[in-house]
Design an enzyme around this catalytic site. Structure first.
Site, short mmCIF file in Angstrom:
data_model
loop_
_atom_site.label_atom_id
_atom_site.label_comp_id
_atom_site.label_asym_id
_atom_site.label_seq_id
_atom_site.Cartn_x
_atom_site.Cartn_y
_atom_site.Cartn_z
N THR A 1 39.32 45.39 39.28
CA THR A 1 39.26 45.20 40.73
C THR A 1 38.66 43.85 41.12
OG1 THR A 1 38.10 46.00 42.72
CG2 THR A 1 37.09 46.53 40.63
N ASP A 2 39.06 43.34 42.28
CA ASP A 2 38.46 42.08 42.76
C ASP A 2 37.01 42.28 43.19
OD1 ASP A 2 38.76 43.43 45.19
OD2 ASP A 2 39.80 41.80 46.21
N GLU A 3 36.56 43.55 43.28
CA GLU A 3 35.17 43.79 43.67
C GLU A 3 34.19 43.30 42.62
OE1 GLU A 3 35.68 47.75 46.44
OE2 GLU A 3 33.79 47.28 45.51
N TYR B 1 29.78 51.28 41.83
CA TYR B 1 31.21 51.29 41.48
C TYR B 1 31.63 49.96 40.87
CZ TYR B 1 36.20 50.47 42.06
OH TYR B 1 37.51 50.10 41.82
N LYS C 1 32.83 48.94 37.04
CA LYS C 1 34.14 48.34 36.75
C LYS C 1 33.94 47.00 36.02
CE LYS C 1 37.81 49.51 37.77
NZ LYS C 1 38.80 50.40 37.09
#
Ligand code: NAD
Ligand code: DAU
Length: 336
Positions: free
Chosen positions: A125-127, A150, A154
């Site tokens: 994810t870009d997070e 989260y 990741k």
């Protein structure tokens, strides 16, 4: 290709399976899913009878199960979606995120390494980049700076996967996608939650000032990018996948209300999410240059189709909103 898809009963995994079988990306497709609150066999009911498809109800943490599956099925590639995926839930209870996202990814990497699987695609994810101040857009060389349990879990999975390439030569590919939307998305995430509350004339909870920016990508565009990376990506490489459609949350919610003909007064400011990232923004040039992929679904069209899907599938929404969803909603929103 003989594919193992993990988490294929969830939102993006199920979109991938429906497309993979419809567009013949796989000669065999095994879906391993634990069926957590987010997993729903209704999402993949349309492929159940396909002779290329097999569903296995199981946990990616179950090493013996993975060993026998890899032995039996001789996968050419793994597409690893299975995860705890919602930021707010990671704030209410981070433990499952560490277990599934970090330890689960480790077990799967071990199984792929032992079986010498030819490709291991981690759906990240870009997070992992954290909040990106304007005017910068993160590319694949940006440092990781995750904010929530989260995104930290990741980032852990992402780095672990890349270490398997560096250390063991496991042919790992990592994709980092922006915010997805589309049909079958669990109504805990912004777009389906707002559509579903608006359809019921309930308040739409806007965190803080609602000016946080997210880049929206249709799940089908994301899945086509994943297939392009499987086919044309280079092991050890990272590919951002973005929709190039960055919008403040309030604008997205206003679009939903206007499309449904509902009053904007339904928008209700509530206490902000702790550690809330202000802006996500990535460049997708590397993916485009390496694979030729382009997003095909313009946001306004994709959003309209998604709203229509939720309008036409109120029974699906009612079923997923019964039971566990109610207690989650209460825990996340009642004190805001
Ligand atoms: P989701 O929550 O809708 O689905 C997750 C699926 O994984 C469910 O079917 C669930 O049952 C399954 N699962 C969870 N734990 C498992 C376990 N231990 N063993 C086997 N199966 C398990 O998630 P999603 O939104 O479809 O996201 C899929 C992946 O894409 C995740 O890895 C997520 O981090 C990543 N991602 C999501 C977005 C987004 O906007 N939703 C964007 C970028 C990346
Ligand atoms: O960027 C990719 C990520 O996008 C994925 O890795 C995650 O799995 C996915 O959940 C998503 O994370 P976000 O936290 O950005 O998505 P969410 O839909 O939860 O929230 C989007 C924005 O909307 C965020 O700024 C918080 C805000 N929001 C969300 C909810 C649920 C609200 O204002 N009110 C809400 O009730």
């Amino acid at each position: 290709m003989r594919l193992l898809v993990t988490g294929g009963a969830g939102f993006i995994g199920s979109a991938f399976i429906r497309l993979a079988l419809r567009e013949d990306w796989a000669s065999r497709l095994v879906n391993l899913d634990k069926l957590t609150y987010a997993g729903n066999l209704e999402n993949i009911a349309s492929v159940e009878a396909d002779p290329r498809y097999r569903f296995v109800h199981g946990d990616i943490l179950d090493a013996p199960l993975l060993g026998s599956l890899f032995g039996e099925e001789k996968f050419d590639a793994v597409v690893h979606f299975a995860a705890e995926s919602h930021v707010d839930r990671s704030i209410l209870g981070p433990a499952a995120f560490v277990e599934t996202n970090v330890r689960g990814t480790f077990q799967l990497l071990e199984a792929a390494r032992a079986a010498r699987t030819a490709r291991f695609l981690l759906v990240s994810t870009d997070e992992v980049y954290g909040s990106i101040p304007e005017p910068h857009d993160a590319d694949e060389t940006d440092p990781l700076n995750p904010s929530s349990p989260y995104s930290a879990s990741k980032a852990g999975a992402d780095l672990l996967a890349l270490s398997y390439f560096t250390t063991f030569g496991t042919p790992v590919l990592v994709t980092r996608a922006s915010n997805n939307y589309g049909p079958f998305q669990f109504p805990e995430k912004l777009i389906p939650l707002m559509i579903s509350n608006a359809l019921e004339d309930r308040p739409l909870p806007i965190y803080g000032d609602g000016l946080q920016v997210r880049d929206w990508l249709h799940a089908d565009d994301h899945c086509r990018a994943l297939n392009a990376v499987l086919l044309h990506g280079s092991p050890g490489e990272i590919y951002n996948v973005g929709g190039s459609r960055a919008l403040p949350n309030r604008e997205v919610v206003e679009l939903i209300l206007d499309t449904l003909g509902k009053p904007r007064s339904l928008m209700t400011p509530v206490t902000d999410r702790p550690g809330h990232d202000r802006r996500y923004a990535i460049t997708t040039e590397k993916l485009q240059k390496s694979t030729g992929w382009q997003a095909q679904i313009p946001f306004e069209q994709g959003l309209r189709d998604t709203i229509n899907w939720y309008r036409a599938n109120t029974e699906w929404t009612a079923r997923v909103k019964s039971g566990e969803y109610r207690s989650y909603y209460e825990r996340n929103y009642s004190e805001r």
